[in-house]
Design an enzyme around this catalytic site. Structure first.
Site, PDB file in Angstrom:
ATOM      1  N   GLY A   1      -3.971  12.393   6.613  1.00 22.07           N
ATOM      2  CA  GLY A   1      -3.873  13.853   6.508  1.00 22.07           C
ATOM      3  C   GLY A   1      -2.655  14.137   5.652  1.00 22.07           C
ATOM      4  O   GLY A   1      -1.530  13.922   6.092  1.00 22.07           O
ATOM      5  N   HIS A   2      -2.873  14.548   4.419  1.00 21.04           N
ATOM      6  CA  HIS A   2      -1.770  14.758   3.471  1.00 21.04           C
ATOM      7  C   HIS A   2      -1.637  16.250   3.193  1.00 21.04           C
ATOM      8  O   HIS A   2      -2.557  16.878   2.680  1.00 21.04           O
ATOM      9  CB  HIS A   2      -2.023  13.975   2.171  1.00 21.04           C
ATOM     10  CG  HIS A   2      -2.016  12.486   2.377  1.00 21.04           C
ATOM     11  ND1 HIS A   2      -2.199  11.573   1.370  1.00 21.04           N
ATOM     12  CD2 HIS A   2      -1.808  11.743   3.495  1.00 21.04           C
ATOM     13  CE1 HIS A   2      -2.115  10.349   1.858  1.00 21.04           C
ATOM     14  NE2 HIS A   2      -1.889  10.421   3.146  1.00 21.04           N
TER      15      HIS A   2
ATOM     16  N   LYS B   1       3.866  12.202   2.077  1.00 20.62           N
ATOM     17  CA  LYS B   1       3.324  11.636   0.826  1.00 20.62           C
ATOM     18  C   LYS B   1       2.569  12.693   0.012  1.00 20.62           C
ATOM     19  O   LYS B   1       2.704  12.758  -1.203  1.00 20.62           O
ATOM     20  CB  LYS B   1       2.383  10.459   1.147  1.00 20.62           C
ATOM     21  CG  LYS B   1       3.080   9.295   1.831  1.00 20.62           C
ATOM     22  CD  LYS B   1       2.109   8.192   2.215  1.00 20.62           C
ATOM     23  CE  LYS B   1       1.155   8.547   3.317  1.00 20.62           C
ATOM     24  NZ  LYS B   1       1.749   8.781   4.636  1.00 20.62           N
TER      25      LYS B   1
ATOM     26  N   ASP C   1       2.709   9.819   7.623  1.00 22.84           N
ATOM     27  CA  ASP C   1       3.159  11.210   7.735  1.00 22.84           C
ATOM     28  C   ASP C   1       4.583  11.419   7.218  1.00 22.84           C
ATOM     29  O   ASP C   1       5.312  12.292   7.695  1.00 22.84           O
ATOM     30  CB  ASP C   1       3.063  11.710   9.198  1.00 22.84           C
ATOM     31  CG  ASP C   1       1.649  11.607   9.728  1.00 22.84           C
ATOM     32  OD1 ASP C   1       0.716  11.727   8.925  1.00 22.84           O
ATOM     33  OD2 ASP C   1       1.499  11.408  10.946  1.00 22.84           O
TER      34      ASP C   1
ATOM     35  N   GLN D   1      -1.420   6.273   5.144  1.00 19.43           N
ATOM     36  CA  GLN D   1      -0.754   5.643   6.295  1.00 19.43           C
ATOM     37  C   GLN D   1       0.653   5.216   5.853  1.00 19.43           C
ATOM     38  O   GLN D   1       1.254   5.891   5.048  1.00 19.43           O
ATOM     39  CB  GLN D   1      -1.560   4.453   6.853  1.00 19.43           C
ATOM     40  CG  GLN D   1      -2.845   4.873   7.578  1.00 19.43           C
ATOM     41  CD  GLN D   1      -3.974   5.260   6.644  1.00 19.43           C
ATOM     42  OE1 GLN D   1      -4.387   4.501   5.782  1.00 19.43           O
ATOM     43  NE2 GLN D   1      -4.504   6.458   6.799  1.00 19.43           N
TER      44      GLN D   1
HETATM   45  P1  GDP Z   1       1.698  12.598   4.730  1.00 21.21           P
HETATM   46  O1  GDP Z   1       0.588  12.117   5.598  1.00 21.21           O
HETATM   47  O2  GDP Z   1       2.687  11.532   4.405  1.00 21.21           O
HETATM   48  O3  GDP Z   1       1.218  13.316   3.498  1.00 21.21           O
HETATM   49  O4  GDP Z   1       2.497  13.671   5.606  1.00 21.21           O
HETATM   50  P2  GDP Z   1       1.834  14.848   6.488  1.00 21.21           P
HETATM   51  O5  GDP Z   1       1.344  15.891   5.588  1.00 21.21           O
HETATM   52  O6  GDP Z   1       0.899  14.302   7.502  1.00 21.21           O
HETATM   53  O7  GDP Z   1       3.100  15.315   7.318  1.00 21.21           O
HETATM   54  C1  GDP Z   1       4.257  15.774   6.695  1.00 21.21           C
HETATM   55  C2  GDP Z   1       4.529  17.200   7.209  1.00 21.21           C
HETATM   56  O8  GDP Z   1       5.837  17.580   6.829  1.00 21.21           O
HETATM   57  C3  GDP Z   1       3.607  18.247   6.579  1.00 21.21           C
HETATM   58  O9  GDP Z   1       3.440  19.299   7.487  1.00 21.21           O
HETATM   59  C4  GDP Z   1       4.413  18.707   5.355  1.00 21.21           C
HETATM   60  O10 GDP Z   1       4.068  20.038   4.947  1.00 21.21           O
HETATM   61  C5  GDP Z   1       5.810  18.660   5.900  1.00 21.21           C
HETATM   62  N1  GDP Z   1       6.877  18.333   4.939  1.00 21.21           N
HETATM   63  C6  GDP Z   1       6.838  17.507   3.857  1.00 21.21           C
HETATM   64  N2  GDP Z   1       8.086  17.393   3.310  1.00 21.21           N
HETATM   65  C7  GDP Z   1       8.896  18.167   4.074  1.00 21.21           C
HETATM   66  C8  GDP Z   1      10.302  18.424   4.050  1.00 21.21           C
HETATM   67  O11 GDP Z   1      11.052  17.922   3.238  1.00 21.21           O
HETATM   68  N3  GDP Z   1      10.777  19.258   5.022  1.00 21.21           N
HETATM   69  C9  GDP Z   1       9.993  19.832   5.981  1.00 21.21           C
HETATM   70  N4  GDP Z   1      10.559  20.621   6.880  1.00 21.21           N
HETATM   71  N5  GDP Z   1       8.672  19.598   6.025  1.00 21.21           N
HETATM   72  C10 GDP Z   1       8.142  18.768   5.106  1.00 21.21           C
HETATM   73  P1  IMO Z   2      -1.269   9.510   6.703  1.00 21.46           P
HETATM   74  O1  IMO Z   2      -1.906   9.024   5.422  1.00 21.46           O
HETATM   75  C1  IMO Z   2      -0.039   8.586  10.765  1.00 21.46           C
HETATM   76  C2  IMO Z   2      -2.503   5.767  13.005  1.00 21.46           C
HETATM   77  C3  IMO Z   2      -3.297   6.293  14.196  1.00 21.46           C
HETATM   78  C4  IMO Z   2      -3.322   5.061  15.083  1.00 21.46           C
HETATM   79  C5  IMO Z   2      -3.448   3.919  14.076  1.00 21.46           C
HETATM   80  C6  IMO Z   2      -4.878   3.449  13.859  1.00 21.46           C
HETATM   81  O2  IMO Z   2      -1.514  10.935   6.993  1.00 21.46           O
HETATM   82  O3  IMO Z   2       0.168   9.112   6.766  1.00 21.46           O
HETATM   83  P2  IMO Z   2      -7.050   4.447  12.700  1.00 21.46           P
HETATM   84  O4  IMO Z   2      -7.660   5.818  12.758  1.00 21.46           O
HETATM   85  O5  IMO Z   2      -6.606   4.053  11.338  1.00 21.46           O
HETATM   86  O6  IMO Z   2      -7.881   3.432  13.385  1.00 21.46           O
HETATM   87  O7  IMO Z   2      -5.712   4.570  13.599  1.00 21.46           O
HETATM   88  O8  IMO Z   2      -2.940   4.416  12.833  1.00 21.46           O
HETATM   89  N1  IMO Z   2      -2.759   6.468  11.733  1.00 21.46           N
HETATM   90  C7  IMO Z   2      -1.886   7.307  11.168  1.00 21.46           C
HETATM   91  N2  IMO Z   2      -0.691   7.771  11.603  1.00 21.46           N
HETATM   92  N3  IMO Z   2      -0.487   8.948   9.556  1.00 21.46           N
HETATM   93  C8  IMO Z   2      -1.672   8.489   9.091  1.00 21.46           C
HETATM   94  O9  IMO Z   2      -2.097   8.709   7.821  1.00 21.46           O
HETATM   95  C9  IMO Z   2      -2.449   7.653   9.926  1.00 21.46           C
HETATM   96  N4  IMO Z   2      -3.652   7.040   9.798  1.00 21.46           N
HETATM   97  C10 IMO Z   2      -3.813   6.308  10.907  1.00 21.46           C
HETATM   98  O10 IMO Z   2      -2.659   7.380  14.809  1.00 21.46           O
HETATM   99  O11 IMO Z   2      -2.071   4.918  15.716  1.00 21.46           O
HETATM  100 MG    MG Z   3      -0.357  12.592   7.403  1.00 19.70          MG
END
Ligand code: GDP
Ligand code: IMO
Ligand code: MG
Length: 425
Positions: free
Chosen positions: A40-41, A16, A13, A230
């Site tokens: 979840g991207h 990415k 998270d 991840q």
């Molecule tokens: P990922 O799994 O690495 O793709 O990240 P996620 O999408 O799960 O979580 C990142 C969250 O931060 C999402 O809600 C993005 O829209 C948000 N986000 C990404 N870059 C920034 C940033 O520079 N600032 C803020 N405030 N939010 C951001």
């Molecule tokens: P992105 O790509 C954050 C965490 C889960 C749990 C552990 C194992 O969005 O960054 P699993 O479902 O793989 O058996 O869970 O890994 N986890 C993540 N945490 N971002 C993710 O993906 C994750 N994918 C799995 O919360 O702790």
């Molecule tokens: Mg994510």
């Protein structure tokens, strides 16, 4: 040409999805190489917000092909009924998406096994997303898995039934009652029937040997960006085991998960938040169980993109980042969510650990006991950021991190939209 890779350096998270979307215009192919719908991207542009789980984050750009590589595991129900459904009106998924015939399938009974395993672990549970990740990779490694290409074989139905029966026997042995379990809001029986339906629909997509597609593209001077899911600290080898996911999330996973040799790897983009978050269980040395933790969660909207769970928050952990940068061979850094700090008077960063009275910057084998983070404080900048404003105190923060990691930050993300970036040449 070479394959560049973008990797999360923390517990996932890190942003990415957004970063891949920003970098995509200079790439012909974006490819996922591991993980599955546990990811979840999030991408934001033109007042739209999209959350991708299995589909690469290059899917919205005009001229980019998107590959789900052999190392990824696929749940056809989630892919077709949820993900593609949510983006189909905005982009031409059928023409832009290519799925490996070698990707393993997440079966409905893998989802049940995930529930059973977590239930049995009780208060030692991993905090899995319950998307079937652990059981599916377990079957892959024990050579029992069912792959996308198998759906065209005449004995597919028998293969499916045999593996399903084996899973149900395991669940019975575990004494786990799944009658109340809901999968994507459905009972097991309803989910299985929707899953089989989705599997039929999968056949109209481009199901190919993506390893040829990627290597041919490189030969033809096309550019490829591999998208990690991840993060390094969730990696099966280098993460905070056993509280990790079940795939190789580090750079090395891109070679096996796409079918490219190490000599074909170019840049490695290491992405990290200006602070840390973690969702699920496991050690988190700089976690803040106080008002500051709540503040970061609130300002950064730190709730899971896949499960909506509140994320645990804490200060940046530089020893862990340095470790992550080392095991990935990072060449370029990206720092995200810096805007979350914009109102703070001071910011802390963990620069070393005190373990058994001794100071160290090394990550011990067992990170679980008696770790005391040692912090350095820096002044905040207390003003809003824009792509053309770089307050002195932010410049000092960036410099400190660069000096510590011995690497340059080339992009600082200052908001969720694809336009919110400070880019350094
Ligand atoms: P990922 O799994 O690495 O793709 O990240 P996620 O999408 O799960 O979580 C990142 C969250 O931060 C999402 O809600 C993005 O829209 C948000 N986000 C990404 N870059 C920034 C940033 O520079 N600032 C803020 N405030 N939010 C951001
Ligand atoms: P992105 O790509 C954050 C965490 C889960 C749990 C552990 C194992 O969005 O960054 P699993 O479902 O793989 O058996 O869970 O890994 N986890 C993540 N945490 N971002 C993710 O993906 C994750 N994918 C799995 O919360 O702790
Ligand atoms: Mg994510």
């Amino acid at each position: 040409m070479k394959v560049d890779i973008l990797i999360g350096l923390q517990w996932g998270d890190e942003g990415k999805g957004k970063a891949i979307d920003v970098l995509t215009p200079t790439y012909d192919i974006v490819a996922r190489f591991q993980g599955g719908p546990n990811a979840g991207h999030t991408l934001e542009f033109d007042s739209h917000k999209f959350i991708l789980h299995t589909i690469p984050s290059g899917i919205f750009r005009e001229n980019t092909k998107n590959v789900i590589g052999n190392g990824v595991i696929i749940d056809p129900y989630v892919l077709i009924n949820k993900e593609i459904k949510s983006i189909d009106a905005y982009t031409d998924v059928k023409n832009k998406l290519f799925i490996s015939l070698r990707s393993n399938l997440i079966l409905p009974t893998h989802r049940l096994l995930d529930h059973a395993n977590e239930h049995l672990l009780g208060d030692k549970k991993i905090g899995s997303t319950l998307k079937g990740i652990g059981p599916t990779y377990t079957d892959k490694i024990s050579r029992k898995g069912i792959r996308v290409g198998d759906i065209f074989l005449s004995d597919f139905k028998n293969k499916y039934k045999a593996l399903k029966q084996e899973h149900l026997r395991q669940i019975e042995c575990l004494n786990f009652d799944y009658s109340e379990v809901k999968i994507e809001g459905l009972s097991f029986e309803d989910y299985e029937s929707a899953w089989l339906d989705a599997l039929e629909k999968l056949k109209v997509y481009n199901l190919v040997s993506t390893e040829y597609m990627i290597n041919d593209a490189l030969t033809n001077k096309k550019t490829v960006l591999a998208e990690g899911a991840q993060g390094t600290l969730l990696d099966i080898d280098f993460g905070t085991y056993p509280y990790v996911t079940s795939s190789t999330t580090v750079t090395a996973g891109a070679c096996a998960g796409l079918g490219v040799g190490p000599s074909k790897i170019g840049k490695v983009f290491g992405l990290f938040k200006a602070y840390c978050t973690r969702v699920g269980e496991g050690i988190f040395p700089t976690e803040l169980n106080d008002e500051m933790g709540d503040y970061l969660r609130d300002k950064g909207h730190e709730y899971g993109s896949t499960t909506l769970r509140p994320r645990r928050c804490g200060w940046i952990d530089l020893p862990l980042l340095k470790y992550a940068s080392m095991v990935n061979g990072v060449t370029d850094l990206i720092m995200t969510k810096v805007d979350v700090f914009s109102e703070l008077e001071s910011i802390k960063m963990c620069t070393e650990y005190k373990i058994g009275g001794k100071l160290t910057k090394e990550i011990p084998f067992d990170l679980t006991h008696n770790i005391e983070p040692v912090y350095q404080s820096m002044k905040g900048w207390q003003r809003p950021l824009s792509p053309t404003t770089l307050p002195d105190n932010l410049a000092a923060y960036i410099k400190y991190v660069e000096d510590y990691l011995q690497q340059k930050i080339f992009l600082v993300s200052i908001g969720p939209d694809r336009k919110d970036n400070i880019i350094f040449e």
